[in-house]
Design an enzyme around this catalytic site. Structure first.
Site, short mmCIF file in Angstrom:
data_model
loop_
_atom_site.label_atom_id
_atom_site.label_comp_id
_atom_site.label_asym_id
_atom_site.label_seq_id
_atom_site.Cartn_x
_atom_site.Cartn_y
_atom_site.Cartn_z
CG HIS A 1 50.72 23.32 -1.21
ND1 HIS A 1 49.86 24.25 -1.73
CD2 HIS A 1 49.97 22.53 -0.40
CE1 HIS A 1 48.63 24.04 -1.27
NE2 HIS A 1 48.68 23.00 -0.44
CD GLU B 1 53.26 25.45 -5.55
OE1 GLU B 1 52.39 25.79 -6.34
OE2 GLU B 1 53.10 24.55 -4.70
CB CYS C 1 52.21 28.45 -3.10
SG CYS C 1 52.08 26.83 -2.31
#
Length: 152
Positions: free
Chosen positions: A59, A61, A92
């Protein structure tokens, strides 16, 4: 006048995160972009890479956290702010908890999979600001999923 005095506000950095989300969109990734900023300096910049890397943990993040901690030479992000176009998910948020990030600024809320909906806790000292350029972030996500449905 105040804009001239403080050009590096949350909107400024969220625009940069949206640029990352556009790169993800163009690459066939869910369009989420993220930045880590310290003292008005971008030290981590990323977008979703889950398709490209065939990795569910890639992801935006997570990529931005890794980039920022490498830049700083340590695992903690105290004094740093994460700008991300979509509310972080549970995974995350867990990583952000452990990083001890000082502030999270997100664009669009994720009412189904966001850390708020999932009941995930952040570090007690982490400030959260939501809705910065939320409409623009949500529009980009909607456009992506409409395009994806039309291709299938």
């Amino acid at each position: 006048m105040s804009e001239l005095l403080h050009p590096y506000d949350d909107t400024y950095f969220m625009k940069k995160a949206l640029e990352e989300a556009e790169i993800a969109f163009d690459g066939g990734e869910v369009p989420v972009g993220a930045l880590v900023v310290v003292k008005n300096r971008i030290i981590g910049r990323a977008h979703n890479l889950t398709e490209r890397l065939n990795d569910v943990t890639a992801h935006a993040e997570m990529q931005a956290i890794t980039s920022a901690t490498n830049f700083l030479g340590g695992k903690y992000l105290t004094g740093c702010t994460l700008y991300v176009t979509l509310e972080p998910c549970q995974m995350c948020a867990g990583a952000l908890y452990w990083s001890q990030i000082s502030k999270i600024v997100y664009g669009a809320a994720d009412t189904e999979r966001g850390f708020t909906a999932m009941g995930t806790s952040l570090h007690p000292k982490t400030q959260v600001v939501g809705g910065i350029m939320g409409k623009e972030s949500a529009t980009l996500l909607k456009r992506f999923f409409i395009q994806r449905r039309n291709l299938n």
